[in-house]
Design a protein around this motif. Structure first.
Motif, PDB file in Angstrom:
ATOM      1  N   LEU A  82      23.027  16.733  48.525  1.00 22.00           N
ATOM      2  CA  LEU A  82      24.115  16.713  49.421  1.00 22.00           C
ATOM      3  C   LEU A  82      24.573  15.237  49.820  1.00 22.00           C
ATOM      4  O   LEU A  82      23.733  14.497  50.144  1.00 22.00           O
ATOM      5  CB  LEU A  82      23.796  17.681  50.870  1.00 22.00           C
ATOM      6  CG  LEU A  82      23.354  19.126  50.450  1.00 22.00           C
ATOM      7  CD1 LEU A  82      22.879  19.843  51.780  1.00 22.00           C
ATOM      8  CD2 LEU A  82      24.833  19.635  50.062  1.00 22.00           C
ATOM      9  N   VAL A 113      25.806  12.889  52.854  1.00 19.38           N
ATOM     10  CA  VAL A 113      25.640  13.038  54.332  1.00 19.38           C
ATOM     11  C   VAL A 113      26.557  12.082  55.161  1.00 19.38           C
ATOM     12  O   VAL A 113      26.985  11.047  54.638  1.00 19.38           O
ATOM     13  CB  VAL A 113      24.186  12.253  54.780  1.00 19.38           C
ATOM     14  CG1 VAL A 113      23.907  12.331  56.213  1.00 19.38           C
ATOM     15  CG2 VAL A 113      23.060  12.931  54.020  1.00 19.38           C
ATOM     16  N   GLU A 114      27.326  12.818  56.139  1.00 14.54           N
ATOM     17  CA  GLU A 114      28.076  12.058  56.868  1.00 14.54           C
ATOM     18  C   GLU A 114      27.563  11.431  58.094  1.00 14.54           C
ATOM     19  O   GLU A 114      26.943  12.199  59.196  1.00 14.54           O
ATOM     20  CB  GLU A 114      29.160  13.149  57.386  1.00 14.54           C
ATOM     21  CG  GLU A 114      30.097  12.476  58.489  1.00 14.54           C
ATOM     22  CD  GLU A 114      31.109  13.604  59.193  1.00 14.54           C
ATOM     23  OE1 GLU A 114      31.553  13.519  60.119  1.00 14.54           O
ATOM     24  OE2 GLU A 114      30.892  14.777  58.530  1.00 14.54           O
ATOM     25  N   ARG A 165      24.922  14.302  59.597  1.00 19.18           N
ATOM     26  CA  ARG A 165      25.138  15.580  59.389  1.00 19.18           C
ATOM     27  C   ARG A 165      25.464  16.065  57.734  1.00 19.18           C
ATOM     28  O   ARG A 165      26.078  15.160  57.156  1.00 19.18           O
ATOM     29  CB  ARG A 165      26.475  16.167  59.947  1.00 19.18           C
ATOM     30  CG  ARG A 165      26.651  17.605  60.144  1.00 19.18           C
ATOM     31  CD  ARG A 165      27.821  18.037  60.805  1.00 19.18           C
ATOM     32  NE  ARG A 165      27.377  18.042  62.182  1.00 19.18           N
ATOM     33  CZ  ARG A 165      27.996  17.284  63.223  1.00 19.18           C
ATOM     34  NH1 ARG A 165      29.212  16.427  62.811  1.00 19.18           N
ATOM     35  NH2 ARG A 165      27.572  17.220  64.473  1.00 19.18           N
ATOM     36  N   ILE A 166      24.853  17.201  57.234  1.00 16.89           N
ATOM     37  CA  ILE A 166      24.844  17.801  56.059  1.00 16.89           C
ATOM     38  C   ILE A 166      25.729  19.034  56.237  1.00 16.89           C
ATOM     39  O   ILE A 166      25.419  19.590  57.285  1.00 16.89           O
ATOM     40  CB  ILE A 166      23.613  17.877  55.194  1.00 16.89           C
ATOM     41  CG1 ILE A 166      22.849  18.728  56.158  1.00 16.89           C
ATOM     42  CG2 ILE A 166      23.024  16.506  54.828  1.00 16.89           C
ATOM     43  CD1 ILE A 166      21.587  19.190  55.317  1.00 16.89           C
ATOM     44  N   THR A 167      26.797  19.210  55.351  1.00 19.85           N
ATOM     45  CA  THR A 167      27.327  20.472  55.220  1.00 19.85           C
ATOM     46  C   THR A 167      27.180  21.295  53.919  1.00 19.85           C
ATOM     47  O   THR A 167      27.283  20.382  52.892  1.00 19.85           O
ATOM     48  CB  THR A 167      28.976  20.296  55.542  1.00 19.85           C
ATOM     49  OG1 THR A 167      29.044  19.648  56.743  1.00 19.85           O
ATOM     50  CG2 THR A 167      29.760  21.590  55.603  1.00 19.85           C
ATOM     51  N   GLU A 183      26.770  25.392  51.887  1.00 24.53           N
ATOM     52  CA  GLU A 183      27.223  26.779  51.896  1.00 24.53           C
ATOM     53  C   GLU A 183      26.037  27.701  51.554  1.00 24.53           C
ATOM     54  O   GLU A 183      25.348  27.378  50.640  1.00 24.53           O
ATOM     55  CB  GLU A 183      28.413  27.308  50.959  1.00 24.53           C
ATOM     56  CG  GLU A 183      29.183  28.345  51.141  1.00 24.53           C
ATOM     57  CD  GLU A 183      30.210  28.907  50.306  1.00 24.53           C
ATOM     58  OE1 GLU A 183      30.455  29.431  49.288  1.00 24.53           O
ATOM     59  OE2 GLU A 183      31.402  28.138  50.807  1.00 24.53           O
ATOM     60  N   GLU A 230      29.502  28.571  55.464  1.00 26.95           N
ATOM     61  CA  GLU A 230      29.430  27.166  55.672  1.00 26.95           C
ATOM     62  C   GLU A 230      28.182  27.181  56.870  1.00 26.95           C
ATOM     63  O   GLU A 230      28.369  27.811  57.722  1.00 26.95           O
ATOM     64  CB  GLU A 230      30.706  26.680  56.040  1.00 26.95           C
ATOM     65  CG  GLU A 230      30.277  25.010  56.103  1.00 26.95           C
ATOM     66  CD  GLU A 230      31.914  24.348  56.698  1.00 26.95           C
ATOM     67  OE1 GLU A 230      31.939  23.818  57.793  1.00 26.95           O
ATOM     68  OE2 GLU A 230      32.741  24.163  55.635  1.00 26.95           O
ATOM     69  N   ALA A 231      27.446  25.896  56.413  1.00 29.40           N
ATOM     70  CA  ALA A 231      26.423  25.591  57.508  1.00 29.40           C
ATOM     71  C   ALA A 231      26.650  24.150  57.543  1.00 29.40           C
ATOM     72  O   ALA A 231      26.827  23.594  56.563  1.00 29.40           O
ATOM     73  CB  ALA A 231      24.912  26.226  57.157  1.00 29.40           C
ATOM     74  N   GLN A 232      26.147  23.572  58.790  1.00 30.64           N
ATOM     75  CA  GLN A 232      25.917  22.341  59.068  1.00 30.64           C
ATOM     76  C   GLN A 232      24.645  22.218  59.757  1.00 30.64           C
ATOM     77  O   GLN A 232      24.126  22.862  60.736  1.00 30.64           O
ATOM     78  CB  GLN A 232      27.017  21.509  59.953  1.00 30.64           C
ATOM     79  CG  GLN A 232      28.419  21.888  59.389  1.00 30.64           C
ATOM     80  CD  GLN A 232      29.423  20.935  60.074  1.00 30.64           C
ATOM     81  OE1 GLN A 232      29.343  21.007  61.399  1.00 30.64           O
ATOM     82  NE2 GLN A 232      30.555  20.547  59.619  1.00 30.64           N
ATOM     83  N   LEU A 233      23.690  21.054  59.440  1.00 32.83           N
ATOM     84  CA  LEU A 233      22.531  20.623  60.052  1.00 32.83           C
ATOM     85  C   LEU A 233      22.368  19.289  60.316  1.00 32.83           C
ATOM     86  O   LEU A 233      23.210  18.206  59.579  1.00 32.83           O
ATOM     87  CB  LEU A 233      21.483  21.042  59.237  1.00 32.83           C
ATOM     88  CG  LEU A 233      21.212  22.291  59.001  1.00 32.83           C
ATOM     89  CD1 LEU A 233      20.141  22.518  57.756  1.00 32.83           C
ATOM     90  CD2 LEU A 233      20.808  23.140  60.169  1.00 32.83           C
ATOM     91  N   THR A 234      21.840  19.047  61.307  1.00 33.06           N
ATOM     92  CA  THR A 234      21.629  17.520  61.670  1.00 33.06           C
ATOM     93  C   THR A 234      20.426  16.841  61.053  1.00 33.06           C
ATOM     94  O   THR A 234      19.304  17.414  61.173  1.00 33.06           O
ATOM     95  CB  THR A 234      21.767  17.163  63.347  1.00 33.06           C
ATOM     96  OG1 THR A 234      22.861  17.651  64.027  1.00 33.06           O
ATOM     97  CG2 THR A 234      21.428  15.769  63.663  1.00 33.06           C
TER      98      THR A 234
END
Length: 129
Positions: free
Chosen positions: A47, A49-50, A75-77, A79, A84-88
């Motif tokens: 993934l 990373v933002e 943050r990663i985004t 599915e 959709e899922a987002q995690l720090t």
């Protein structure tokens, strides 16, 4: 044998046999290994990373009762199951890699109530595994 299987076997061996195991000697005597979900290759992601514009430093409690210093890094985004899922993603202060704590519907029932974590791996292409 997969890398994950080897890791799990090593962890179980540590819990059962190592003098630094978090288990008491009587617990080690009866320990037969942790219960794991089957490995699911569909949950292995590479993934982007933002990174956060402001990367705040935080103090996080650990499962041993200690505290560790981390930076809220990005943050990663992704599915999972059509959602959709987002995690720090956190980075350890002073180096030591990335840390991704999370909770899901299994937390407190099938899994540890305070959540679980992944130690994510940076890849040469700038993504995280």
């Amino acid at each position: 044998m997969t890398e994950l299987t080897r890791f799990r076997q090593s962890k179980d061996h540590f819990f059962k046999s190592d003098p630094h195991s978090p288990l008491t000697p009587p617990q080690r005597d009866s320990f037969e290994g942790l219960v794991y979900y089957d490995e699911n290759p569909d949950l292995r992601f590479e993934l982007d990373v933002e990174p956060f514009e402001e990367q705040d430093q935080i103090t996080m409690a650990t499962s041993t009762g200690d505290v560790a210093e981390y930076v809220r890094w990005g943050r990663i985004t992704f599915e999972v199951g059509g959602q959709e899922a987002q995690l720090t993603v956190y980075s350890a202060v002073g180096g030591g890699g990335y840390f991704l704590p999370f909770m899901d519907a299994t937390s407190g029932g099938e899994t540890y109530g305070s959540g679980r974590y992944l130690e994510v791996e940076p890849l040469p292409n700038g993504k995280l595994l």
